[in-house]
Design a protein around this motif. Sequence first.
Motif, PDB file in Angstrom:
ATOM      1  N   ALA A   4      -7.210   7.452   0.054  1.00  0.00           N
ATOM      2  CA  ALA A   4      -8.141   6.478   0.616  1.00  0.00           C
ATOM      3  C   ALA A   4      -7.464   5.126   0.824  1.00  0.00           C
ATOM      4  O   ALA A   4      -7.679   4.456   1.843  1.00  0.00           O
ATOM      5  CB  ALA A   4      -9.353   6.321  -0.306  1.00  0.00           C
ATOM      6  N   VAL A   5      -6.625   4.713  -0.122  1.00  0.00           N
ATOM      7  CA  VAL A   5      -5.903   3.442   0.000  1.00  0.00           C
ATOM      8  C   VAL A   5      -4.961   3.493   1.204  1.00  0.00           C
ATOM      9  O   VAL A   5      -4.872   2.531   1.988  1.00  0.00           O
ATOM     10  CB  VAL A   5      -5.136   3.136  -1.290  1.00  0.00           C
ATOM     11  CG1 VAL A   5      -4.192   1.949  -1.096  1.00  0.00           C
ATOM     12  CG2 VAL A   5      -6.113   2.828  -2.432  1.00  0.00           C
ATOM     13  N   THR A  64       0.935   2.862  11.745  1.00  0.00           N
ATOM     14  CA  THR A  64      -0.400   3.455  11.616  1.00  0.00           C
ATOM     15  C   THR A  64      -0.301   4.965  11.470  1.00  0.00           C
ATOM     16  O   THR A  64      -0.936   5.566  10.589  1.00  0.00           O
ATOM     17  CB  THR A  64      -1.256   3.101  12.845  1.00  0.00           C
ATOM     18  OG1 THR A  64      -1.335   1.680  12.975  1.00  0.00           O
ATOM     19  CG2 THR A  64      -2.652   3.667  12.704  1.00  0.00           C
ATOM     20  N   SER A  67      -1.602   9.432   3.926  1.00  0.00           N
ATOM     21  CA  SER A  67      -2.954   9.730   3.461  1.00  0.00           C
ATOM     22  C   SER A  67      -3.218  11.234   3.473  1.00  0.00           C
ATOM     23  O   SER A  67      -3.772  11.796   2.510  1.00  0.00           O
ATOM     24  CB  SER A  67      -3.985   9.009   4.335  1.00  0.00           C
ATOM     25  OG  SER A  67      -5.298   9.286   3.904  1.00  0.00           O
ATOM     26  N   ILE A  89       0.822  -1.212   0.000  1.00  0.00           N
ATOM     27  CA  ILE A  89       0.000   0.000   0.000  1.00  0.00           C
ATOM     28  C   ILE A  89       0.855   1.260   0.000  1.00  0.00           C
ATOM     29  O   ILE A  89       0.576   2.220  -0.741  1.00  0.00           O
ATOM     30  CB  ILE A  89      -0.953  -0.017   1.208  1.00  0.00           C
ATOM     31  CG1 ILE A  89      -2.068  -1.037   0.961  1.00  0.00           C
ATOM     32  CG2 ILE A  89      -1.532   1.360   1.483  1.00  0.00           C
ATOM     33  CD1 ILE A  89      -3.005  -1.241   2.137  1.00  0.00           C
ATOM     34  N   LEU A 106      -5.597   1.398   8.837  1.00  0.00           N
ATOM     35  CA  LEU A 106      -6.514   0.542   9.591  1.00  0.00           C
ATOM     36  C   LEU A 106      -6.011  -0.903   9.618  1.00  0.00           C
ATOM     37  O   LEU A 106      -6.025  -1.561  10.678  1.00  0.00           O
ATOM     38  CB  LEU A 106      -7.905   0.609   8.965  1.00  0.00           C
ATOM     39  CG  LEU A 106      -8.986  -0.274   9.598  1.00  0.00           C
ATOM     40  CD1 LEU A 106      -9.225   0.126  11.045  1.00  0.00           C
ATOM     41  CD2 LEU A 106     -10.287  -0.192   8.798  1.00  0.00           C
ATOM     42  N   LEU A 107      -5.536  -1.406   8.474  1.00  0.00           N
ATOM     43  CA  LEU A 107      -5.034  -2.777   8.423  1.00  0.00           C
ATOM     44  C   LEU A 107      -3.770  -2.944   9.267  1.00  0.00           C
ATOM     45  O   LEU A 107      -3.573  -3.981   9.903  1.00  0.00           O
ATOM     46  CB  LEU A 107      -4.753  -3.170   6.969  1.00  0.00           C
ATOM     47  CG  LEU A 107      -5.985  -3.320   6.073  1.00  0.00           C
ATOM     48  CD1 LEU A 107      -5.562  -3.575   4.627  1.00  0.00           C
ATOM     49  CD2 LEU A 107      -6.871  -4.458   6.572  1.00  0.00           C
ATOM     50  N   LEU A 121      -5.318   5.302   3.850  1.00  0.00           N
ATOM     51  CA  LEU A 121      -6.144   5.300   5.054  1.00  0.00           C
ATOM     52  C   LEU A 121      -6.573   3.874   5.409  1.00  0.00           C
ATOM     53  O   LEU A 121      -6.545   3.474   6.580  1.00  0.00           O
ATOM     54  CB  LEU A 121      -7.377   6.182   4.836  1.00  0.00           C
ATOM     55  CG  LEU A 121      -8.214   6.532   6.067  1.00  0.00           C
ATOM     56  CD1 LEU A 121      -7.384   7.272   7.104  1.00  0.00           C
ATOM     57  CD2 LEU A 121      -9.425   7.363   5.664  1.00  0.00           C
ATOM     58  N   VAL A 122      -6.937   3.097   4.395  1.00  0.00           N
ATOM     59  CA  VAL A 122      -7.263   1.681   4.627  1.00  0.00           C
ATOM     60  C   VAL A 122      -6.027   0.945   5.143  1.00  0.00           C
ATOM     61  O   VAL A 122      -6.112   0.087   6.029  1.00  0.00           O
ATOM     62  CB  VAL A 122      -7.793   1.034   3.341  1.00  0.00           C
ATOM     63  CG1 VAL A 122      -7.936  -0.477   3.506  1.00  0.00           C
ATOM     64  CG2 VAL A 122      -9.139   1.641   2.954  1.00  0.00           C
ATOM     65  N   GLY A 123      -4.856   1.285   4.594  1.00  0.00           N
ATOM     66  CA  GLY A 123      -3.616   0.668   5.058  1.00  0.00           C
ATOM     67  C   GLY A 123      -3.348   0.944   6.523  1.00  0.00           C
ATOM     68  O   GLY A 123      -2.875   0.060   7.259  1.00  0.00           O
TER      69      GLY A 123
END
Length: 262
Positions: free
Chosen positions: A223-224, A80, A87, A21, A230-231, A226-228
């Motif tokens: 957005a990608v 994180t 992001s 990511i 969270l993961l 931001l998802v990263g």
Amino acid sequence: MVDFSFFRSRTFFGANIVAFIVSFAMLAMFFFLALYMQNIRHYSPLQAGVRFLPSTLMIVLIAPIAGRLADRVGPRPLMTFGLLAVSGALFWQSQLTVASGYGELLPGFVLMGIGMAFVMSPMSTAAMNAVDQAKAGVASGILSMNRMVGGTFGVAVLGAMVSALGRSKINELLPAAPPATRAHLAESLGSGGVLRGMPAKAIEASQQAYVYALQYGLRLGAAVALVGALLAWMLVGRIAARAPAEQAPSPGQGRAAETVQA
């Protein structure tokens, strides 16, 4: 060449997802912003390259600090935070316009460098410590592979968005232009030198279409990332503890075993 048993570790799996990511977001931004600065802001390749140095400087200054912090607090919070910064940098850059100056892009470059610094060292720490010490080299290779694949996908996906959205915008801006002219402008998005000799209105429409598509592409990257983030929080372990290795018998234990066998 790839030991898929490594991916049974959530931390190793999470570190590789993050590697994919973060490269997806970073290389897409650098590639298409370099085209923006050269073809729309009319910087030379050298001038454009120098303007990326704040990101590199932040990585050089902060990465060693992030590596030491990972040993104390674990890689998860640092990764994180780093992805949240990435992001934010991409979202900031997505506000650019045809007339944006370098001063408007600079905060995004600085924030991107900070984010990358807080991701890279802790990410490597998490991946290396999730496998047996003897397998650390293989784990490092897998991590690097996923970084390269992520960067390739980032450039490909953003390139597809620039092409599709840019073509749509050109058709909107130049509805009366011949189809061949609009097709040529769409095919040359991001390559301003090809448009020499074209009417000023056509060149302006091409630049506006490129920036319009780039804005949405950078928002997708934000957005990608931001998802990263969270993961990374969900998958990566809290503590950067090395996976236990097979312990060889101590010299005393070896001699005792030999005595019993005798």
